[in-house]
Design an enzyme around this catalytic site. Sequence first.
Site, PDB file in Angstrom:
ATOM      1  N   ALA A 133       0.822  -1.204   0.000  1.00 51.10           N
ATOM      2  CA  ALA A 133       0.000   0.000   0.000  1.00 51.10           C
ATOM      3  C   ALA A 133       0.860   1.259   0.000  1.00 51.10           C
ATOM      4  CB  ALA A 133      -0.986  -0.028   1.165  1.00 51.10           C
ATOM      5  N   SER A 134       0.422   2.268   0.692  1.00 50.04           N
ATOM      6  CA  SER A 134       1.081   3.574   0.577  1.00 50.04           C
ATOM      7  C   SER A 134       2.479   3.612   1.176  1.00 50.04           C
ATOM      8  CB  SER A 134       0.231   4.640   1.263  1.00 50.04           C
ATOM      9  OG  SER A 134      -1.061   4.603   0.713  1.00 50.04           O
ATOM     10  N   THR A 135       2.870   2.562   1.929  1.00 53.83           N
ATOM     11  CA  THR A 135       4.192   2.597   2.550  1.00 53.83           C
ATOM     12  C   THR A 135       5.303   2.666   1.516  1.00 53.83           C
ATOM     13  OG1 THR A 135       4.212   0.199   2.647  1.00 53.83           O
ATOM     14  CG2 THR A 135       3.490   1.352   4.631  1.00 53.83           C
ATOM     15  N   LYS A 188       5.210   4.557  -1.181  1.00 54.18           N
ATOM     16  CA  LYS A 188       5.197   5.821  -1.932  1.00 54.18           C
ATOM     17  C   LYS A 188       6.534   6.553  -1.857  1.00 54.18           C
ATOM     18  CE  LYS A 188       0.212   6.534  -2.027  1.00 54.18           C
ATOM     19  NZ  LYS A 188      -0.921   7.012  -1.237  1.00 54.18           N
TER      20      LYS A 188
END
Lengths: 636, 372
Positions: free
Chosen positions: A330-332, A334
């Site tokens: 997920a966003s980790t 980015k």
Amino acid sequence: MPAKRMTIKDHTAEANLFARRTVVALLIVGVMLSVLVSNLYVLQIKKFQDYQTRSNGNRIKVLPVAPNRGLIYDRKGRLLAENRPVYSLEIVPEQVEDIDGVVAELSAMLDISDDEIKDFEQSLKRVRRFKPVALRSRLSEQDVARFAAQQHRFPGVSIEARLTRFYPYADALTHVLGYVARINKKDLQKLREAGQEDNYAATHDIGKQGVERYHEDLLHGEVGYQQVEVNSQGRIIRVLDFDPPTPGQDIVLNIDIDLQMEARKALEGRRGSVVALDPRTGGVMALYSNPSYDPNLFVHGISSKDYSALLNSPDRPLINRATQGQYPPASTIKPHLALVGLEEGIIDSETTLFDRGRYQLKNVSHVWRDWKKYGHGQVDVVKSVEVSCDIFFYDLAYRLGIDRISDAMQQFGFGDYTGIDLYEESDANMPSRGWKRARHNEPWYIGDTISVGIGQSYWTATPLQLADSLMALVNKGSRYVPQIIRGNLVDDEVQLQPVKELRPIPVKNEENWDIVLDSLYGTVNREHGTARSAFSGAHYISGGKTGTAQLFSIGQDEEYEEENVAKHLRDNAMYIGYAPIDAPEIVVAVALENAGGGSSNAAPVARQIMDFHFRDRTFDSLVLNPQDAAEDNESQ
Amino acid sequence: MIRTKLETNKQTWLQHLHIDGWLLLGLIVLMGVGLVTIYSAGGQDVELVQRQFIRLGVALVVMFALAQVPVGAYRRVAIYFYLAGLAMLVAVLIVGVVGKGAQRWLDLGVIRFQPSEIMKLAVPMLVAWYISKENLPPRIQHITIGFIMVLTPTLLIAKQPDLGTSLLIASSGLFALFLAGMSWKLITIVGGLASAFAPIMWFFLMQDYQKQRVLTFMDPESDPLGAGYHIIQSKIAIGSGGWEGKGWLQGTQSQLEFLPERHTDFIFSVFSEEFGLLGVLALLAIYIYIIVRGMLIAVRAQDAFSKLLAGSLTLTFFVYVFVNMGMVSGILPVVGVPLPLVSYGGTSMVTLMAGFGILMAISTQKRLLVRE
């Protein structure tokens, strides 16, 4: 008279004949004796060496003696795995006159069950009468005391001690230490292939999981030998020679048991895991997966009922979630993507984008949404990380393309084993065109690339991989293999194992790395940062990134409402973070299954770990330039 | 002068008791060796030695008693003795008690009794009596009848089956025929017939376990843990003794129980292991001394019956020694013959000592006859 004459004559002749025959008989006796003696001469003199060797071979047996297994300590010298004597009550049949009577008395005294007695009687039939047979294999300390007081009444009955592994922290360290258990057929086969069969000749247990398994070679030691004289039934008459075994190495781990216990506390009642690494060495300071189980059960042979309960539990306690749990990152990820965009020159610090909450490609009907319904407005790369803007990264991923993303992320270790000293590790998956073709026999779609931009779409990672990749980020490309083992204990001193460095990620422009690290700082410390509330009031400055992984596809125009989604389909909460900001000592990754949003669920866990880690340190001691930092802190 | 006088007195005194002092000396020494070895072989079991000691006492009494019987009486009873023995052998085959896989015993209520032991004495007595009735050398028809006298009990005992005893009985009878002067030509023919008889024995008379013993003897290593185990362990014991042996009570093969039948049939292995080849040669010297003394008694005996009986008993004693030592050292198959006067055990020892009693009767009574 002729008859009389004849008799007298014959009498002499008879005597002569008899004397002649006697001489012949004695000659034959002589010949036979010489045959006998020459055969004995051959046996006793000519072949003496040969028969002496065989005689010694008969009586002298070499018995292997098991080495004591090395102990395991944490980084501060606290014992994590020890060898404890286990007492068993043994009876030598030939030394007991009335076995049934003695067994009846003992079972009244020690509460021995009918099953135990039945087992005892079974083995009594199989074993030779001078070999001890166990009536109870694990005596409690009260049993030992009770029997010791009465021992004089029971000749031929004794208490025997054997060292077995004991894990004092029980389920807190299971997924790190693993456990030892009885050597089985498969282990034997492997030992045979490795040429280690002799070394294990007397060994009872072998490392089955975790550090116990990975560092088996260090922990086991070298077998010793006892030369004994035995009789024809194999009973030992006396010991002739003793060559003591070399005990296994005592080892020290990077684990801080206090931190580990804190992680356990933080995860109580949840399914998830925590990994804490020291970014300066790759040392694993904590690695906890919940739910866990008591490894001591396995040491003495777990009952099939207990084992199937563990195996069939829906919470899957046997899985090491920190190293085997495969989650969409997920966003980790980015920050990692941002770095690739910057280094590849696709974006720079000035690049901005206006986020209205929707992302669409030309000629494609599909709409990709931001997690925030109406978007974040004007965002640059730093803010996009801080607020976790999805649209910015959809676009960045689209412009980078899957090939560049896949290659770059593999440099961060995604899709590959970290090389941690555990065999229980998964490589998870970093998708690529080739992978999708091979795995699903489908072409790579542009939509796949866009989802990859927010760490979804076939991309999975273990919490350990996430911590490892963050370590590479904060180290600006330097990479270390995460290691649980810290060193060997030799004469009470720790001989450190060398830090294992990997090929660093090439740095094109260090400023790009600073931009990304700044965005991690902002996530925790700036007004709109997604981890700000979780870390407010911390006595250290940290950086980090939240993540919330969707497990449940919602329709194009539907709202995700937590209450309406079955618990096992709720979002995974993720967080990666590090501290202190300008001289990182700890990198933490948290993954909580079906817990909801990362900022409100995973980040507080990371906060708890870091708070605990720095509990004895002051703010001043945790920053490079206390004054600047203090002003900075106040201005927020 | 004085010495001679004393010696004469002593001899006279022993002679009065019908004891051959020289022979007795050899027997006593041998018995002593036996007791010492049994103590070691039996695992320092004093009770075992005591029991053997009592048996030796009984055997000496039997010897002493038989030495008092006039030789003429043996000649007269030989035929009845033999027939009674034969009857009992037949009885054994019909109503005998089975023990150790063979039917050898007659249960007389009070004691168990092996009729084959009687035959050990009865066969040489009968043959000696029968052959000595006529002038020597015997004629062919007498020899033929002699053979029948020998072979009948031999086959009956082999059928029990007890190969060792039948071998001893056969040899005792054949020795009498040989010493009587049976012609060399005939010996060659009989030898040839015996060789021809061997295959018949193998296929029709021998039990499976006996065949197995012979096969094992041929190649003990073929079945080192099974049938060959005993003979291999025995050879290891003997071989590892070397020149001087491991010392009394120090034999590992016997003390650690690798040897089978340590205090009975395989006692020679224990002795060889603990006393070495030097000890073995000393032991053989005692046996040779007894045999030479026995043959001397035979040669000096007054009549053909005494000569043949004494010679036959003495040579049979040698057969005991040779077969026992030969089987435990691997040059003969294992047939269950004890080492005479050394092995633990009662029955055969009493018979042996009875034989020596007869020898002593022959040795001491002739001078009395001369005096008369």
